[in-house]
Design an enzyme around this catalytic site. Structure first.
Site, PDB file in Angstrom:
ATOM      1  N   HIS A  65      -8.486   3.924   3.431  1.00 24.24           N
ATOM      2  CA  HIS A  65      -8.713   4.630   4.687  1.00 24.24           C
ATOM      3  C   HIS A  65     -10.183   4.694   5.116  1.00 24.24           C
ATOM      4  CE1 HIS A  65      -4.683   5.907   3.840  1.00 24.24           C
ATOM      5  NE2 HIS A  65      -4.630   6.722   4.870  1.00 24.24           N
ATOM      6  N   ASP A 124       0.865  -1.193   0.000  1.00 23.04           N
ATOM      7  CA  ASP A 124       0.000   0.000   0.000  1.00 23.04           C
ATOM      8  C   ASP A 124       0.896   1.236   0.000  1.00 23.04           C
ATOM      9  OD1 ASP A 124      -2.473   1.503   0.261  1.00 23.04           O
ATOM     10  OD2 ASP A 124      -1.813   1.969   2.288  1.00 23.04           O
ATOM     11  N   SER A 125       0.298   2.370  -0.325  1.00 23.72           N
ATOM     12  CA  SER A 125       1.049   3.626  -0.283  1.00 23.72           C
ATOM     13  C   SER A 125       1.452   4.000   1.150  1.00 23.72           C
ATOM     14  CB  SER A 125       0.218   4.748  -0.903  1.00 23.72           C
ATOM     15  OG  SER A 125      -1.012   4.858  -0.224  1.00 23.72           O
ATOM     16  N   CYS A 178      -3.768  -1.109  -2.097  1.00 27.41           N
ATOM     17  CA  CYS A 178      -4.064   0.297  -2.397  1.00 27.41           C
ATOM     18  C   CYS A 178      -4.994   0.403  -3.612  1.00 27.41           C
ATOM     19  CB  CYS A 178      -2.753   1.016  -2.680  1.00 27.41           C
ATOM     20  SG  CYS A 178      -2.941   2.744  -3.080  1.00 27.41           S
ATOM     21  N   CYS A 197     -11.355   3.323  -1.014  1.00 25.04           N
ATOM     22  CA  CYS A 197     -10.039   3.792  -0.574  1.00 25.04           C
ATOM     23  C   CYS A 197      -9.736   3.080   0.730  1.00 25.04           C
ATOM     24  CB  CYS A 197     -10.091   5.311  -0.367  1.00 25.04           C
ATOM     25  SG  CYS A 197      -8.609   5.986   0.398  1.00 25.04           S
ATOM     26  N   GLU A 200      -6.215   9.440   9.099  1.00 24.36           N
ATOM     27  CA  GLU A 200      -4.846   9.416   9.648  1.00 24.36           C
ATOM     28  C   GLU A 200      -4.753  10.239  10.923  1.00 24.36           C
ATOM     29  OE1 GLU A 200      -1.503   9.535   7.108  1.00 24.36           O
ATOM     30  OE2 GLU A 200      -2.368   8.009   5.793  1.00 24.36           O
TER      31      GLU A 200
END
Ligand code: DGL
Length: 287
Positions: free
Chosen positions: A201, A19-20, A82, A199, A162
């Site tokens: 997140h 993942d990024s 991702c 996504c 985040e």
């Protein structure tokens, strides 16, 4: 034609997850739950994130480097956790991966959406890159040709997740900002009945998202369906390890790699994985 990146796999080899950054830990969580006998190497490219705002060429270049780094660990399967990488770089990674299965998150997410939707009107929120690429739109239409897909980039939700601002008035206000136009009652044919969290997140914000939608809307993400696809790919290749084979204190063994700031990866990542990660567990690698 480039040389295959990954050698032929053996069952005892780990599964590579890329993942990024830390977001893909939501996918790793589902993989650990569904594949308890496996060991994992998770790579988060924390030095270069976000990927969601970058061009296809840049995302592909970074992703091939990351796949190469994971190949060094002799992985038997590569999971592209991702969404942005899955949208832009899956064919390039597959071309380099030889016989090793490469599983992205977009097709599994589209599959989950198509099974959840009764009306065939499906909304997607994702990064700018994933939406611009039309990746979910294409994957959904491939499975259900009469579906109607409305997609909306929702970049601020990445930052909120985040920051740990996953519920409460701020998270709900931002969720409403993105979702209200997608779910307007006066849309021709009515609002969507399903929302794809496209996504890594966004599953972190599912309470805030749920709070601003009517209860009839199904919310789906790719994590569980991706883990199920990895399970079938490994089973088909006779590479599945039985439960308990690679356990470390009762949980699958995971090696964490990051390209920057092991401390932040551990701190923020612990919330995404919903188990503590010590910064000493995170190895820094250079791509
Ligand atoms: N992991 C990315 C995705 O799922 C989100 C974060 C980023 O933009 O790098 O698309």
């Amino acid at each position: 034609v480039s040389e295959a990146l990954l050698p032929a796999a053996v069952g005892s080899a780990p599964i590579g997850v890329f993942d990024s950054g830390v977001g893909g830990l939501t996918v790793l969580k589902a993989l650990c739950a569904q594949l308890p006998g496996e060991s994992f190497v998770y790579l988060g490219d924390t030095a270069r994130l976000p990927y969601g705002t970058k061009s296809a060429a840049t995302v592909t270049r970074y992703s091939l480097k990351a796949a190469e780094a994971l190949a060094e660990y002799g992985v038997k399967c590569l999971v592209i956790a991702c969404n942005t990488v899955s949208a832009f770089a899956l064919p390039a990674i597959r071309e380099r991966a030889g016989a090793v299965p490469v599983v992205g998150v977009i097709e599994p997410g589209a599959e989950a959406a198509c099974s959840a939707s009764r009306s065939g009107h499906i909304a997607v929120i994702a990064t700018e890159g994933t939406v611009r690429r039309g990746a979910y739109q294409a994957a959904i239409l491939k499975l259900r040709s009469h579906a109607r897909v409305s997609a909306q980039p929702a970049a601020l939700l990445v930052a909120l997740a985040e920051e740990g601002l996953c519920s409460g008035p701020i998270a709900e206000a931002v969720a409403r900002h993105y979702l209200a136009p997608l779910f307007r009652e006066d849309l021709p044919g009515g609002p969507p009945d399903t929302l794809v969290l496209g996504c890594t997140h966004f599953p972190m914000l599912s309470d805030a998202i749920r709070a601003v939608l009517t209860p009839q809307v199904s919310i789906v993400d790719s994590a569980t369906t991706t883990a199920a696809q990895v399970h079938s790919a490994l089973k088909a290749a006779q590479l599945l390890r039985p439960a308990g084979a690679a356990q470390d204190n009762g949980a699958p063994a995971v090696r964490f790699l990051a390209t920057d700031d092991a401390g932040r990866f551990a701190r923020v990542g612990s919330r995404f994985l919903q188990r503590p990660i010590a910064s000493g567990e995170v190895e820094l690698v250079d791509l």
